[in-house]
Design a protein around this motif. Structure first.
Motif, PDB file in Angstrom:
ATOM      1  N   ALA A 256     -40.795   1.238 -44.119  1.00 15.68           N
ATOM      2  CA  ALA A 256     -40.818   1.374 -42.558  1.00 15.68           C
ATOM      3  C   ALA A 256     -42.150   0.934 -41.917  1.00 15.68           C
ATOM      4  O   ALA A 256     -42.146   0.024 -40.935  1.00 15.68           O
ATOM      5  N   PRO A 257     -43.303   1.620 -42.422  1.00 15.32           N
ATOM      6  CA  PRO A 257     -44.447   1.277 -42.048  1.00 15.32           C
ATOM      7  C   PRO A 257     -44.817  -0.431 -42.236  1.00 15.32           C
ATOM      8  O   PRO A 257     -45.402  -0.944 -41.495  1.00 15.32           O
ATOM      9  N   LEU A 258     -44.388  -0.593 -43.407  1.00 16.27           N
ATOM     10  CA  LEU A 258     -44.565  -2.127 -43.915  1.00 16.27           C
ATOM     11  C   LEU A 258     -43.868  -3.148 -42.865  1.00 16.27           C
ATOM     12  O   LEU A 258     -44.385  -4.086 -42.348  1.00 16.27           O
ATOM     13  N   GLY A 259     -42.796  -2.854 -42.579  1.00 15.36           N
ATOM     14  CA  GLY A 259     -42.108  -3.676 -41.575  1.00 15.36           C
ATOM     15  C   GLY A 259     -42.815  -3.618 -40.241  1.00 15.36           C
ATOM     16  O   GLY A 259     -42.792  -4.518 -39.539  1.00 15.36           O
ATOM     17  N   MET A 260     -43.161  -2.391 -39.937  1.00 16.39           N
ATOM     18  CA  MET A 260     -44.139  -2.476 -38.478  1.00 16.39           C
ATOM     19  C   MET A 260     -45.300  -3.020 -38.731  1.00 16.39           C
ATOM     20  O   MET A 260     -45.721  -3.781 -37.477  1.00 16.39           O
ATOM     21  N   ALA A 261     -45.894  -3.034 -39.737  1.00 17.85           N
ATOM     22  CA  ALA A 261     -47.298  -4.011 -39.765  1.00 17.85           C
ATOM     23  C   ALA A 261     -46.928  -5.285 -39.946  1.00 17.85           C
ATOM     24  O   ALA A 261     -47.664  -6.030 -39.270  1.00 17.85           O
ATOM     25  N   THR A 262     -45.765  -5.702 -40.218  1.00 25.28           N
ATOM     26  CA  THR A 262     -45.266  -7.311 -40.249  1.00 25.28           C
ATOM     27  C   THR A 262     -45.026  -7.716 -38.793  1.00 25.28           C
ATOM     28  O   THR A 262     -45.464  -8.297 -38.427  1.00 25.28           O
ATOM     29  N   MET A 263     -44.477  -6.637 -38.025  1.00 25.55           N
ATOM     30  CA  MET A 263     -44.059  -6.943 -36.627  1.00 25.55           C
ATOM     31  C   MET A 263     -45.624  -7.092 -35.839  1.00 25.55           C
ATOM     32  O   MET A 263     -45.704  -7.975 -34.812  1.00 25.55           O
TER      33      MET A 263
END
Length: 366
Positions: A256-263
Motif C-alpha cells: 500500500a505505501p509503495l502504491g502511494m509512493a508511486t502516486m
C-alpha cells in the motif's frame, strides 16, 4: 468465481448509472430554474447521504447478508433516478439525488460481498478488480449520457434508473453471504479510515483539477485531454496484474505505501509538466496506477480483520476526502499557483504512505 464477476459487472452498471446523468444535469437544472450553486449542492447532497449511510448498510449486511442489502441499494438508486427523471421542481430533484445517495451507500456491502467470495491471500487483486470496474463504469457513463442528453436532457435519468434496476435484479438472484464469524468494530481497522481519507483527499484534488490544468495551464485541446484520461484509465487497468504480482511476494503493509509512493512521484511530475506533454501523460498514468495499488491493499487489509461495517466506515472516510479535496484544490489553484494542488497532493500522499505503513504494522500485516 462466476458470482464475483457478476458482482463486478453490477459495480460497473451502477457506476454507468451514476455517471450517465452528469452531462445532462446542468440542462435539467436550468429547466427547473437552478444554477451552478444548485448543482454543487446536489452533488454534495448525494455524497453526504452516501457518507452517512455506508457504515449503516455495512452493519446491516453483516447481520442479514450482502445480497438483500445490495439489492435494496440498487432499488433505491433506481427509484432516485426515476424521481429525478420525473421531477417538476428543484425540491423533487433533490429528493431523487438523496435517494440515489442512500442507495450508493451500499457500495461498501458490495465490496464486502466480493471479499467474502475471495480467499484472504487474493483479496488485494479482487479489490483492484473492484476499482477497475468502478472506473470503467464511471468513464463509460458520461460518454453514454452525453449522447442520450442530446436527444433530451431527461433521458439519461431514465436510462440510469433502468441500469440500476437491471443490476438490482441480477444481484438479487445471486447466493447470499455474510461474515463467517462474529466480528465487532476493530479499532486498528477503524484507524485505517485516516489514511483512506487522506488518500482520497489527494486523489480528488488530482481528479478535479487535471482537466482544468490541462486546458488552461497547458493549452491542451479537448481531444488531447480525452486522450490523457484514456491513458490514465489504461494505467488503472494495468494495476490489476501489478497487484496480483505484488500480493504473491509481499504484504499489504509494504505494498500500500509503495502504491502511494508511486502516486506521489506522479503528482510531482505533474507539477513539472508545464514544458512537456510527455511528462504530463506519464505523471497522470503513475497517479492512476499507484492509486489503484494503494487502495486495493488498504481495503484488502481491512477485509481480513473487519466486516461490512468497517468497510462502510472506510468508504465514508473516502467520501469525506472526496468532498473536501476539490474545494481545497481549487482554492490552492486560484490563490497560489496552477501546480500547487499537485504539490500539496504529493505531500499529503507521501505522509499517508508513512502513516499507512505504521498502522498496517499494528494490524500485523507489515
Amino acid at each position: 468465481m462466476e458470482t464475483r464477476f457478476l458482482l463486478l459487472g453490477a459495480v460497473a452498471l451502477q457506476m454507468v448509472g451514476f455517471g450517465i446523468i452528469l452531462p445532462a444535469m446542468p440542462f435539467l437544472l436550468r429547466e427547473l430554474g437552478g444554477d451552478a450553486a444548485a448543482q454543487g449542492l446536489l452533488v454534495s447532497l448525494f455524497s453526504l447521504m452516501q457518507f452517512v449511510t455506508a457504515p449503516l448498510w455495512g452493519y446491516v449486511s453483516d447481520k442479514i447478508g450482502r445480497a438483500p442489502v445490495v439489492a435494496a441499494g440498487l432499488a433505491l438508486g433506481a427509484a432516485g433516478q426515476a424521481v429525478a427523471y420525473a421531477a417538476q421542481s428543484l425540491a423533487q430533484l433533490a429528493l431523487g439525488r438523496a435517494l440515489a445517495g442512500v442507495g450508493g451507500g451500499t457500495l461498501a456491502a458490495l465490496q464486502a460481498w466480493i471479499a467474502d467470495l475471495t480467499p484472504s491471500d487474493r483479496r488485494a487483486s479482487a479489490m483492484a478488480l473492484f476499482g477497475i470496474a468502478f472506473g470503467v463504469g464511471f468513464v463509460a457513463g458520461p460518454a453514454i449520457g452525453g449522447a442520450l442528453g442530446t436527444l433530451h436532457p431527461r433521458l439519461p435519468f431514465l436510462a440510469s434508473a433502468v441500469l440500476y434496476a437491471l443490476a438490482g435484479t441480477a444481484v438479487a438472484r445471486l447466493p447470499n453471504t455474510r461474515p463467517t464469524r462474529r466480528q465487532g468494530f476493530e479499532i486498528v481497522v477503524g484507524l485505517l479510515a485516516v489514511p483512506v481519507l487522506m488518500l482520497n483527499l489527494g486523489m480528488s484534488m488530482f481528479e478535479a483539477l487535471l482537466s482544468y490544468f490541462s486546458a488552461f495551464a497547458r493549452g491542451l485541446t479537448p481531444f488531447q485531454i480525452g486522450l490523457l484520461f484514456f491513458v490514465s484509465g489504461v494505467a488503472a487497468g494495468a494495476a490489476q496484474p501489478v497487484v496480483r504480482r505484488l500480493e504473491r511476494s509481499s504484504s499489504p503493509g509494504r505494498n500500500a505505501p509503495l502504491g502511494m509512493a508511486t502516486m506521489a512521484v506522479g503528482l510531482l511530475l505533474l507539477s513539472f509538466a508545464s514544458s512537456s506533454l510527455a511528462v504530463l501523460y506519464i505523471g497522470a498514468a503513475l497517479v492512476s496506477l499507484g492509486g489503484v495499488v494503494a487502495s486495493s491493499f488498504i481495503f484488502a487489509a481491512a477485509s481480513r480483520r473487519g466486516a461490512g461495517v468497517e468497510l462502510g466506515a472506510l468508504q465514508s472516510a473516502g467520501t469525506l476526502g472526496r468532498i473536501a479535496g476539490p474545494t481545497i484544490g481549487g482554492y490552492l489553484y486560484t490563490t497560489i499557483s496552477a501546480t500547487a494542488p499537485f504539490i500539496a497532493s504529493a505531500a499529503v500522499v507521501a505522509a499517508t504512505a508513512a502513516l499507512t505503513s505504521l498502522l498496517l504494522s499494528r494490524v500485523g500485516l507489515r
